[in-house]
Design a protein around this motif. Structure first.
Motif, PDB file in Angstrom:
ATOM      1  N   PRO A 127      44.878  33.238  43.896  1.00  0.00           N
ATOM      2  CA  PRO A 127      43.564  32.735  44.284  1.00  0.00           C
ATOM      3  C   PRO A 127      42.145  33.531  43.869  1.00  0.00           C
ATOM      4  CG  PRO A 127      45.178  34.149  45.847  1.00  0.00           C
ATOM      5  CD  PRO A 127      45.354  34.414  44.479  1.00  0.00           C
ATOM      6  N   GLY A 128      41.275  32.808  43.832  1.00  0.00           N
ATOM      7  CA  GLY A 128      39.792  33.087  43.306  1.00  0.00           C
ATOM      8  C   GLY A 128      39.242  33.014  45.133  1.00  0.00           C
ATOM      9  N   LEU A 129      38.122  33.773  44.692  1.00  0.00           N
ATOM     10  CA  LEU A 129      37.545  33.728  45.512  1.00  0.00           C
ATOM     11  C   LEU A 129      36.674  31.867  45.914  1.00  0.00           C
ATOM     12  CD1 LEU A 129      34.863  37.329  44.946  1.00  0.00           C
ATOM     13  CD2 LEU A 129      37.427  37.096  47.088  1.00  0.00           C
ATOM     14  N   GLY A 130      36.807  32.162  47.664  1.00  0.00           N
ATOM     15  CA  GLY A 130      35.890  31.115  47.897  1.00  0.00           C
ATOM     16  C   GLY A 130      37.081  29.451  47.344  1.00  0.00           C
ATOM     17  N   ALA A 153      54.727  32.775  45.038  1.00  0.00           N
ATOM     18  CA  ALA A 153      54.259  34.937  44.932  1.00  0.00           C
ATOM     19  C   ALA A 153      53.005  34.100  44.702  1.00  0.00           C
ATOM     20  CB  ALA A 153      55.336  35.200  44.141  1.00  0.00           C
ATOM     21  N   GLU A 154      51.836  35.506  45.528  1.00  0.00           N
ATOM     22  CA  GLU A 154      50.065  35.930  45.449  1.00  0.00           C
ATOM     23  C   GLU A 154      49.761  36.621  44.774  1.00  0.00           C
ATOM     24  OE1 GLU A 154      47.806  33.624  48.155  1.00  0.00           O
ATOM     25  OE2 GLU A 154      49.378  31.430  47.863  1.00  0.00           O
ATOM     26  N   VAL A 155      49.089  36.922  44.234  1.00  0.00           N
ATOM     27  CA  VAL A 155      48.846  38.033  43.407  1.00  0.00           C
ATOM     28  C   VAL A 155      47.516  38.644  44.426  1.00  0.00           C
ATOM     29  CG1 VAL A 155      48.525  39.431  41.720  1.00  0.00           C
ATOM     30  CG2 VAL A 155      49.721  37.355  41.537  1.00  0.00           C
ATOM     31  N   ASP A 156      47.899  39.619  45.057  1.00  0.00           N
ATOM     32  CA  ASP A 156      46.368  40.000  46.229  1.00  0.00           C
ATOM     33  C   ASP A 156      45.373  41.256  44.858  1.00  0.00           C
ATOM     34  OD1 ASP A 156      44.709  40.994  47.650  1.00  0.00           O
ATOM     35  OD2 ASP A 156      46.210  41.603  48.936  1.00  0.00           O
ATOM     36  N   SER A 157      44.953  40.523  43.898  1.00  0.00           N
ATOM     37  CA  SER A 157      43.232  41.326  43.209  1.00  0.00           C
ATOM     38  C   SER A 157      42.291  40.746  43.208  1.00  0.00           C
ATOM     39  CB  SER A 157      44.807  41.193  41.953  1.00  0.00           C
ATOM     40  OG  SER A 157      43.466  41.758  41.085  1.00  0.00           O
ATOM     41  N   ARG A 158      41.834  42.490  43.611  1.00  0.00           N
ATOM     42  CA  ARG A 158      39.852  41.566  43.999  1.00  0.00           C
ATOM     43  C   ARG A 158      39.863  41.331  42.237  1.00  0.00           C
ATOM     44  NH1 ARG A 158      35.578  44.449  43.494  1.00  0.00           N
ATOM     45  NH2 ARG A 158      36.789  46.258  42.544  1.00  0.00           N
ATOM     46  N   ARG A 159      40.043  41.610  41.048  1.00  0.00           N
ATOM     47  CA  ARG A 159      39.457  41.591  40.170  1.00  0.00           C
ATOM     48  C   ARG A 159      40.082  40.450  39.484  1.00  0.00           C
ATOM     49  NH1 ARG A 159      37.269  45.623  36.577  1.00  0.00           N
ATOM     50  NH2 ARG A 159      37.062  47.411  37.788  1.00  0.00           N
ATOM     51  N   LEU A 160      41.476  40.204  39.474  1.00  0.00           N
ATOM     52  CA  LEU A 160      41.854  39.361  39.120  1.00  0.00           C
ATOM     53  C   LEU A 160      40.911  37.327  40.071  1.00  0.00           C
ATOM     54  CD1 LEU A 160      45.854  38.235  38.642  1.00  0.00           C
ATOM     55  CD2 LEU A 160      43.880  37.426  37.296  1.00  0.00           C
ATOM     56  N   MET A 185      42.040  32.154  34.040  1.00  0.00           N
ATOM     57  CA  MET A 185      40.635  31.663  33.076  1.00  0.00           C
ATOM     58  C   MET A 185      40.209  32.504  32.386  1.00  0.00           C
ATOM     59  SD  MET A 185      41.858  28.624  34.597  1.00  0.00           S
ATOM     60  CE  MET A 185      41.630  27.597  35.661  1.00  0.00           C
ATOM     61  N   ALA A 186      38.753  31.455  31.978  1.00  0.00           N
ATOM     62  CA  ALA A 186      37.963  32.703  31.015  1.00  0.00           C
ATOM     63  C   ALA A 186      37.279  33.118  31.070  1.00  0.00           C
ATOM     64  CB  ALA A 186      37.124  31.352  29.663  1.00  0.00           C
ATOM     65  N   ASP A 187      36.349  33.211  32.905  1.00  0.00           N
ATOM     66  CA  ASP A 187      35.502  33.597  33.372  1.00  0.00           C
ATOM     67  C   ASP A 187      35.550  35.155  34.470  1.00  0.00           C
ATOM     68  OD1 ASP A 187      37.099  32.268  35.457  1.00  0.00           O
ATOM     69  OD2 ASP A 187      35.002  31.303  35.856  1.00  0.00           O
ATOM     70  N   LEU A 188      36.690  35.250  34.140  1.00  0.00           N
ATOM     71  CA  LEU A 188      37.611  36.936  35.329  1.00  0.00           C
ATOM     72  C   LEU A 188      36.791  37.789  34.097  1.00  0.00           C
ATOM     73  CD1 LEU A 188      40.775  35.163  35.660  1.00  0.00           C
ATOM     74  CD2 LEU A 188      38.458  34.792  37.101  1.00  0.00           C
ATOM     75  N   PRO A 189      35.684  38.637  34.114  1.00  0.00           N
ATOM     76  CA  PRO A 189      34.901  39.966  33.237  1.00  0.00           C
ATOM     77  C   PRO A 189      35.512  41.450  33.892  1.00  0.00           C
ATOM     78  CG  PRO A 189      33.084  38.741  33.941  1.00  0.00           C
ATOM     79  CD  PRO A 189      34.282  37.834  34.645  1.00  0.00           C
ATOM     80  N   LEU A 190      36.662  41.125  35.312  1.00  0.00           N
ATOM     81  CA  LEU A 190      36.355  42.113  35.564  1.00  0.00           C
ATOM     82  C   LEU A 190      38.139  42.521  35.265  1.00  0.00           C
ATOM     83  CD1 LEU A 190      33.926  42.290  37.473  1.00  0.00           C
ATOM     84  CD2 LEU A 190      35.273  42.839  39.294  1.00  0.00           C
ATOM     85  N   VAL A 249      38.044  38.947  29.197  1.00  0.00           N
ATOM     86  CA  VAL A 249      39.844  38.455  28.515  1.00  0.00           C
ATOM     87  C   VAL A 249      40.773  38.785  28.148  1.00  0.00           C
ATOM     88  CG1 VAL A 249      40.885  35.918  30.274  1.00  0.00           C
ATOM     89  CG2 VAL A 249      38.861  36.681  31.121  1.00  0.00           C
ATOM     90  N   LEU A 250      40.383  37.885  26.936  1.00  0.00           N
ATOM     91  CA  LEU A 250      41.274  38.078  25.876  1.00  0.00           C
ATOM     92  C   LEU A 250      41.642  40.237  25.800  1.00  0.00           C
ATOM     93  CD1 LEU A 250      39.474  35.417  22.911  1.00  0.00           C
ATOM     94  CD2 LEU A 250      41.608  35.356  25.195  1.00  0.00           C
ATOM     95  N   ALA A 251      40.517  40.475  25.527  1.00  0.00           N
ATOM     96  CA  ALA A 251      40.761  41.552  25.508  1.00  0.00           C
ATOM     97  C   ALA A 251      41.618  42.034  26.670  1.00  0.00           C
ATOM     98  CB  ALA A 251      39.376  42.639  25.846  1.00  0.00           C
TER      99      ALA A 251
END
Ligand SMILES: Nc1nc2c(ncn2[C@@H]2O[C@H](COP(=O)(O)OP(=O)(O)OP(=O)(O)O)[C@@H](O)[C@H]2O)c(=O)[nH]1
Ligand SMILES: C[C@H](OP(=O)(O)O)C(=O)O
Length: 203
Positions: A112-115, A152-159, A87-92, A36-38
């Protein structure tokens, strides 16, 4: 602009307890945080980490044992101007994905997150506050609208791909080549196909 990454440092990722020991969950958390930081750094931001216990990472760390809601609401109250929380748990995450979070011209931008969770937001409105857990994306839409903010919402699978449960590990192994993917590899995790579904198995 201020960008904060909250991290649960002492007993993180409890939903991965069936596959990783407590030490492994801390190591994996630090590996995801590094990814995430990278991405955030390569997108041109200078992230701050706020963790419940010390974590090793390449960014300034503040230890703060408040829960997520009081912590982030405190940050919202004390920050003048734009605040982003990722968040810190988004390694994609990749740099363009992070840039996409800042593109919408709205007072509150939600990722938004899945779930049902909220994996990141940008706030440019003094009234917005958070209420995490459960279907927090729905709560955050409502709170933002009630304060009169444009949303607004971001539609991103990686996020959207936060790594919470064992089934989520497949996403890291399939779509990332960063520190979290390396950590899983070193831990003996590998992709397998079970009943037509891709899974992660551990040697
Ligand atoms: N600073 C801080 N960060 C938190 C706290 N709780 C969760 N986080 C972080 O917020 C993000 C989303 O939280 P969760 O997905 O619930 O992660 P978690 O608490 O490590 O995982 P579980 O124990 O499985 O719920 C992750 O980056 C966590 O590290 C907290 O109380 N304080
Ligand atoms: C903090 C929480 O994370 P989740 O449990 O959805 O991963 C949320 O986004 O509301």
């Amino acid at each position: 602009m201020r960008l904060v990454v909250p991290v649960s440092g002492s007993d993180p990722k409890t939903r991965l307890s069936s596959v990783f020991t407590p030490d492994e969950r801390r190591e994996f958390t630090e590996a995801m945080l590094a990814d995430v930081l990278a991405a955030v750094g390569a997108a041109g931001h200078s992230p701050e980490v706020v963790a419940t216990a010390p974590v090793a990472c390449d960014a300034p760390v503040t230890v703060d044992d408040r829960g997520l809601d009081p912590l982030v609401n405190g940050l919202l109250a004390e920050t003048d101007g734009e605040l982003a929380v990722v968040m810190a748990d988004l390694p994609l995450l990749t740099p363009p994905t992070v840039e996409g979070l800042f593109e919408p011209d709205a007072d509150v931008v939600l990722a938004p997150g899945l779930g049902g969770g909220t994996n990141a937001f940008v706030c440019r409105h003094p009234g917005f506050r958070v209420d995490y857990h459960g279907a927090s994306i729905r709560d955050h839409r409502r709170i933002a609208r009630e304060t009169g903010a444009t949303v607004a919402e971001v539609d991103s699978r990686r996020l959207a791909t936060d790594i919470d449960e064992p089934g989520d590990l497949v996403e890291v192994m399939l779509h990332s080549d960063g520190a979290a993917a390396d950590w899983l590899d070193d831990a003996g995790c590998d992709l397998a196909v079970d009943n037509g579904r891709v899974t992660v198995e551990r040697a």
